[in-house]
Write a protein that holds these residues in place. Structure first.
Motif, short mmCIF file in Angstrom:
data_model
loop_
_atom_site.label_atom_id
_atom_site.label_comp_id
_atom_site.label_asym_id
_atom_site.label_seq_id
_atom_site.Cartn_x
_atom_site.Cartn_y
_atom_site.Cartn_z
N TRP A 1 53.35 56.07 -59.52
CA TRP A 1 52.22 55.63 -60.33
C TRP A 1 52.16 56.38 -61.65
N LYS A 2 51.93 55.64 -62.75
CA LYS A 2 51.77 56.24 -64.07
C LYS A 2 50.49 55.70 -64.70
N PRO A 3 49.69 56.55 -65.35
CA PRO A 3 48.45 56.07 -65.97
C PRO A 3 48.75 55.15 -67.14
N GLY A 4 47.97 54.09 -67.26
CA GLY A 4 48.08 53.16 -68.37
C GLY A 4 46.93 53.33 -69.34
N PHE A 5 46.92 52.51 -70.37
CA PHE A 5 45.89 52.64 -71.40
C PHE A 5 44.50 52.43 -70.82
N PHE A 6 44.37 51.50 -69.88
CA PHE A 6 43.06 51.23 -69.30
C PHE A 6 42.53 52.44 -68.53
N ASP A 7 43.41 53.20 -67.91
CA ASP A 7 42.98 54.39 -67.17
C ASP A 7 42.36 55.41 -68.12
N TYR A 8 42.94 55.55 -69.31
CA TYR A 8 42.38 56.48 -70.30
C TYR A 8 41.10 55.91 -70.91
N LEU A 9 41.01 54.59 -71.01
CA LEU A 9 39.78 53.97 -71.48
C LEU A 9 38.64 54.23 -70.48
N PHE A 10 38.94 54.12 -69.20
CA PHE A 10 37.95 54.40 -68.16
C PHE A 10 37.52 55.87 -68.22
N LEU A 11 38.48 56.76 -68.44
CA LEU A 11 38.18 58.18 -68.55
C LEU A 11 37.28 58.46 -69.75
N ALA A 12 37.59 57.86 -70.90
CA ALA A 12 36.79 58.07 -72.11
C ALA A 12 35.40 57.46 -71.96
N PHE A 13 35.30 56.32 -71.31
CA PHE A 13 33.99 55.69 -71.10
C PHE A 13 33.10 56.57 -70.22
N ASN A 14 33.68 57.12 -69.16
CA ASN A 14 32.91 58.01 -68.29
C ASN A 14 32.45 59.26 -69.03
N THR A 15 33.32 59.79 -69.89
CA THR A 15 32.95 60.98 -70.66
C THR A 15 31.81 60.67 -71.61
N ASN A 16 31.81 59.46 -72.19
CA ASN A 16 30.76 59.07 -73.12
C ASN A 16 29.41 58.84 -72.43
N THR A 17 29.47 58.39 -71.19
CA THR A 17 28.23 58.04 -70.49
C THR A 17 27.74 59.16 -69.57
N ALA A 18 28.64 59.75 -68.81
CA ALA A 18 28.26 60.77 -67.83
C ALA A 18 28.52 62.18 -68.33
N PHE A 19 29.17 62.30 -69.51
CA PHE A 19 29.55 63.60 -70.08
C PHE A 19 30.45 64.39 -69.13
N SER A 20 31.23 63.67 -68.33
CA SER A 20 32.18 64.31 -67.41
C SER A 20 33.28 63.30 -67.08
N PRO A 21 34.44 63.77 -66.60
CA PRO A 21 35.53 62.85 -66.27
C PRO A 21 35.38 62.17 -64.92
N THR A 22 34.31 62.43 -64.21
CA THR A 22 34.00 61.86 -62.88
C THR A 22 35.15 62.12 -61.89
N ASP A 23 36.00 61.11 -61.64
CA ASP A 23 37.00 61.24 -60.57
C ASP A 23 38.31 61.87 -61.03
N THR A 24 38.43 62.24 -62.28
CA THR A 24 39.67 62.78 -62.83
C THR A 24 39.48 64.25 -63.21
N SER A 25 40.41 65.09 -62.78
CA SER A 25 40.33 66.52 -63.10
C SER A 25 40.99 66.79 -64.45
N VAL A 26 40.39 67.66 -65.22
CA VAL A 26 40.93 68.05 -66.53
C VAL A 26 41.71 69.34 -66.35
N MET A 27 43.00 69.32 -66.71
CA MET A 27 43.88 70.43 -66.38
C MET A 27 44.16 71.37 -67.55
N SER A 28 44.40 70.82 -68.73
CA SER A 28 44.85 71.65 -69.85
C SER A 28 43.69 72.00 -70.79
N ARG A 29 43.89 73.06 -71.57
CA ARG A 29 42.87 73.48 -72.51
C ARG A 29 42.67 72.45 -73.62
#
Length: 221
Positions: free
Chosen positions: A165-193
């Motif tokens: 499995w490799k992330p596609g553009f929609f996966d990053y769109l979902f991540l950005a939308f969650n960050t804009n609304t919930a101010f967090s990545p929800t189900d995705t962990s943030v690894m790098s600085r």
């Protein structure tokens, strides 16, 4: 003992990305056009210069970008993508600053301010979608060729061990939308600085836009 030339050739074949490799950049192109259209729709009191200035520069840079993609110049393609991203991000942040100024100076009517805030909120989602897509694991080319760096985002599918499995553009769109609304990545962990810095920036911009809307709503009431 292997000669230096053989070792060099083995290293080259292992790490160098072939020039005939073509990675689709349609998602990036469409995203930049959408961002440009959103920024161009803002009134000039919220933009640096004319409202079409930053979108026009971004669109002009898409011409050499398309050329580098077609020629397989992956390094130059990556440089151009970051230049374009830097330009539209600067335009987004400057417009948010001007939006705050209009709130305190009462330069805009309520309906106009709400519309402009919504445009900037949507632009914020798309801008950082492209940032995440371009930064994660060294970019789309590295992810596609299997020469990716350490993941910047740990998606649930990766954590579950789905190696194909490799992330596609929609996966990053979902991540950005969650960050804009919930101010967090929800189900995705943030690894790098760098990913954490990008996410903090996006959440801060979203928070400021929502604060402007809330302050204006209070004033109306």
């Amino acid at each position: 003992m292997k000669s230096w030339s053989n070792i060099k050739e083995m290293t080259k074949s292992k790490h160098e990305i072939p020039k005939n490799l073509r990675i689709s950049r349609w998602s990036f192109l469409i995203a930049i056009f959408v961002i440009g259209a959103l920024l161009a729709s803002l009134p000039e009191m919220l933009t640096v210069g004319a409202s079409w200035f930053i979108p026009a520069i971004s669109f002009m840079l898409l011409v050499p970008l398309i050329y580098t993609v077609a020629r397989g110049h992956h390094v130059f393609t990556r440089i151009l993508t970051f230049i374009i991203l830097g330009i539209v991000t600067s335009g987004l942040i400057s417009s948010v600053i001007f939006l705050i100024d209009t709130l305190f100076t009462h330069k805009a009517v309520a309906s106009s301010l709400f519309r402009d805030a919504v445009l900037l909120w949507v632009a914020n989602v798309i801008v950082f979608t492209v940032w995440y897509w371009e930064v994660d694991q060294g970019g789309p080319v590295s992810r596609h060729t299997g020469q990716s760096q350490s993941p910047d985002f740990l998606f649930p599918q990766i954590a579950a061990g789905l190696t194909n499995w490799k992330p596609g553009f929609f996966d990053y769109l979902f991540l950005a939308f969650n960050t804009n609304t919930a101010f967090s990545p929800t189900d995705t962990s943030v690894m790098s600085r760098r990913a954490k810095l990008l996410m903090m920036t996006q959440a801060s911009i979203s928070l400021v836009i929502l604060a402007v809307l809330a302050a204006r709503a209070v004033n109306i009431v």
